[in-house]
Design an enzyme around this catalytic site. Structure first.
Site, mmCIF file in Angstrom:
data_model
loop_
_atom_site.group_PDB
_atom_site.id
_atom_site.type_symbol
_atom_site.label_atom_id
_atom_site.label_comp_id
_atom_site.label_asym_id
_atom_site.label_seq_id
_atom_site.Cartn_x
_atom_site.Cartn_y
_atom_site.Cartn_z
ATOM 1 N N SER A 7 5.959 -1.568 -4.161
ATOM 2 C CA SER A 7 5.347 -2.695 -4.870
ATOM 3 C C SER A 7 6.398 -3.364 -5.748
ATOM 4 O O SER A 7 7.115 -2.687 -6.488
ATOM 5 C CB SER A 7 4.193 -2.190 -5.739
ATOM 6 O OG SER A 7 3.879 -3.164 -6.710
ATOM 7 N N HIS A 32 4.870 -4.389 -0.700
ATOM 8 C CA HIS A 32 3.515 -4.441 -1.257
ATOM 9 C C HIS A 32 3.473 -5.499 -2.367
ATOM 10 O O HIS A 32 4.215 -5.421 -3.349
ATOM 11 C CB HIS A 32 3.159 -3.052 -1.807
ATOM 12 C CG HIS A 32 1.745 -2.918 -2.268
ATOM 13 N ND1 HIS A 32 0.697 -2.643 -1.424
ATOM 14 C CD2 HIS A 32 1.201 -3.016 -3.502
ATOM 15 C CE1 HIS A 32 -0.429 -2.569 -2.110
ATOM 16 N NE2 HIS A 32 -0.149 -2.798 -3.381
ATOM 17 N N ASP A 34 1.232 -7.357 -5.166
ATOM 18 C CA ASP A 34 0.015 -7.193 -5.968
ATOM 19 C C ASP A 34 -0.442 -8.518 -6.554
ATOM 20 O O ASP A 34 0.124 -9.011 -7.526
ATOM 21 C CB ASP A 34 0.273 -6.178 -7.087
ATOM 22 C CG ASP A 34 0.342 -4.765 -6.538
ATOM 23 O OD1 ASP A 34 -0.610 -4.351 -5.861
ATOM 24 O OD2 ASP A 34 1.362 -4.080 -6.782
ATOM 25 N N MET A 36 -3.080 -10.546 -8.618
ATOM 26 C CA MET A 36 -4.118 -10.312 -9.649
ATOM 27 C C MET A 36 -4.552 -11.639 -10.249
ATOM 28 O O MET A 36 -3.715 -12.511 -10.498
ATOM 29 C CB MET A 36 -3.556 -9.424 -10.762
ATOM 30 C CG MET A 36 -3.011 -8.099 -10.267
ATOM 31 S SD MET A 36 -2.487 -7.080 -11.641
ATOM 32 C CE MET A 36 -1.716 -5.718 -10.747
ATOM 33 N N HIS A 65 -2.040 -7.127 -1.436
ATOM 34 C CA HIS A 65 -3.170 -6.438 -2.064
ATOM 35 C C HIS A 65 -3.859 -7.431 -2.996
ATOM 36 O O HIS A 65 -3.345 -7.745 -4.069
ATOM 37 C CB HIS A 65 -2.599 -5.220 -2.833
ATOM 38 C CG HIS A 65 -3.619 -4.430 -3.581
ATOM 39 N ND1 HIS A 65 -3.281 -3.444 -4.490
ATOM 40 C CD2 HIS A 65 -4.975 -4.451 -3.546
ATOM 41 C CE1 HIS A 65 -4.379 -2.915 -4.992
ATOM 42 N NE2 HIS A 65 -5.413 -3.506 -4.441
ATOM 43 N N MET A 67 -6.262 -8.329 -5.583
ATOM 44 C CA MET A 67 -7.129 -7.856 -6.668
ATOM 45 C C MET A 67 -7.743 -9.093 -7.317
ATOM 46 O O MET A 67 -7.425 -9.456 -8.455
ATOM 47 C CB MET A 67 -6.307 -7.032 -7.661
ATOM 48 C CG MET A 67 -5.964 -5.650 -7.125
ATOM 49 S SD MET A 67 -4.600 -4.897 -8.020
ATOM 50 C CE MET A 67 -3.223 -5.644 -7.159
ATOM 51 N N MET A 136 -7.097 3.418 -4.193
ATOM 52 C CA MET A 136 -6.452 3.229 -5.499
ATOM 53 C C MET A 136 -6.443 4.559 -6.239
ATOM 54 O O MET A 136 -7.492 5.161 -6.453
ATOM 55 C CB MET A 136 -7.207 2.179 -6.332
ATOM 56 C CG MET A 136 -7.021 0.751 -5.866
ATOM 57 S SD MET A 136 -5.312 0.245 -5.623
ATOM 58 C CE MET A 136 -4.614 0.473 -7.250
ATOM 59 N N ASP A 174 -2.177 3.952 -3.459
ATOM 60 C CA ASP A 174 -1.516 3.030 -4.383
ATOM 61 C C ASP A 174 -1.774 3.408 -5.841
ATOM 62 O O ASP A 174 -2.912 3.390 -6.303
ATOM 63 C CB ASP A 174 -2.076 1.623 -4.089
ATOM 64 C CG ASP A 174 -1.430 0.533 -4.920
ATOM 65 O OD1 ASP A 174 -0.468 0.808 -5.652
ATOM 66 O OD2 ASP A 174 -1.900 -0.617 -4.805
HETATM 67 C C1 DX5 Z 1 -1.863 -1.555 -9.535
HETATM 68 C C2 DX5 Z 1 -1.194 -2.055 -8.275
HETATM 69 C C3 DX5 Z 1 -0.192 -1.119 -7.724
HETATM 70 C C4 DX5 Z 1 0.825 -0.709 -8.682
HETATM 71 C C5 DX5 Z 1 1.615 0.439 -8.122
HETATM 72 O O1 DX5 Z 1 -2.826 -2.439 -9.922
HETATM 73 O O2 DX5 Z 1 -2.135 -2.282 -7.278
HETATM 74 O O3 DX5 Z 1 0.349 -1.588 -6.520
HETATM 75 O O4 DX5 Z 1 1.687 -1.734 -9.027
HETATM 76 O O5 DX5 Z 1 2.551 0.650 -9.037
HETATM 77 P P1 DX5 Z 1 2.900 2.049 -9.650
HETATM 78 O O6 DX5 Z 1 3.594 2.760 -8.543
HETATM 79 O O7 DX5 Z 1 3.771 1.566 -10.740
HETATM 80 O O8 DX5 Z 1 1.666 2.724 -10.144
HETATM 81 ZN ZN ZN Z 2 -1.294 -2.571 -5.158
#
Ligand code: DX5
Ligand code: ZN
Length: 226
Positions: A7, A32, A34, A36, A65, A67, A136, A174
């Site tokens: 990520s 990956h 993320d 948000m 991903h 979110m 998760m 993740d």
């Molecule tokens: C959390 C994300 C993850 C996260 C993983 O909301 O979906 O992908 O960044 O990161 P680490 O490995 O730092 O927990």
């Molecule tokens: Zn993620």
């Protein structure tokens, strides 16, 4: 099957080209991403424009991903940006079968993710159709959180269902994964490992990526020998 999907959430956003280079040299399989929205999770990151930029600087599959609430509204935008895998949250979607079909109709791999408090049974009805399940192992929103051990049970449950019904979905995990616990996660049945902070907050991100990858590869070899 064993893949590493680092990520970029904890990486240096002032130089994404260099971050991608680090991951490519380290042997990452996917990137990956993320996404948000500040609504589904209490944090904001980036959207299709940045995904489009990443698509220009790497040939690795973009593992997106989402979110976000109402992901259906933006599936086309992520497709046009160059996403390869689109994962939505069960908790954020009203008609899960429909959303999964919409992603697959675009020619992309469709994933469904469940938060730590969501039981596996909530996605049982789509396991036949989905390409990937993202478990998760932290509450989504931030990088660098602590792995929630109960997640191992959910990975085991998914593996059992997968074997029993001969389903094709991949199990991705993740949150909070690093060199200290990656083997436990693989042993439980994870096939794709996401890692953010453990790579980018380490003193040598290339080396950490290589080490995580080699644990995944060794584990795969051992499974084949059994
Ligand atoms: C959390 C994300 C993850 C996260 C993983 O909301 O979906 O992908 O960044 O990161 P680490 O490995 O730092 O927990
Ligand atoms: Zn993620």
């Amino acid at each position: 099957m064993g893949l590493l999907s680092p990520s970029i959430l904890s990486s240096d956003f002032s130089d994404l080209k260099e971050q991608i280079r680090i991951l490519e040299v380290g042997g990452a399989d996917w990137i990956h991403c993320d996404v948000m929205d500040g609504l589904f999770v209490p944090n904001l990151t980036f959207g299709p424009i940045v995904i489009g930029g990443l698509n220009k600087i790497t040939n690795l599959p973009l593992d997106v991903h989402l979110m976000i609430v109402n992901p259906d509204k933006y599936l086309n935008d992520y497709y046009n940006a160059g996403a390869d895998i689109l994962t939505v949250h069960q908790e954020a979607v009203i008609h899960l079968h429909r959303t999964i079909s919409s992603i697959q109709e675009l020619g992309l791999k469709a994933g469904v993710s469940i938060n730590p408090a969501t039981p596996v049974k909530m996605i049982e009805s789509v396991l036949e159709n989905v390409d990937l399940v993202l478990v998760m192992s932290v509450n989504p929103g931030f990088g660098g959180q602590k792995f929630i051990p109960y997640s191992l049970k959910k990975i085991e449950q998914l593996k059992e269902i997968k074997i029993k019904h001969n389903y094709d979905f991949l199990i991705e995990v993740d949150g909070g994964i690093g060199l200290d616990n990656i083997e436990d996660v693989l042993n439980a049945g994870a096939e794709i490992i996401v890692a953010g902070a453990s790579i980018f907050k380490s003193t040598n991100p290339i080396q950490t990526t290589q080490e995580l990858k080699s644990i995944i590869i060794n584990r795969q070899k051992e499974t084949k020998l059994k």
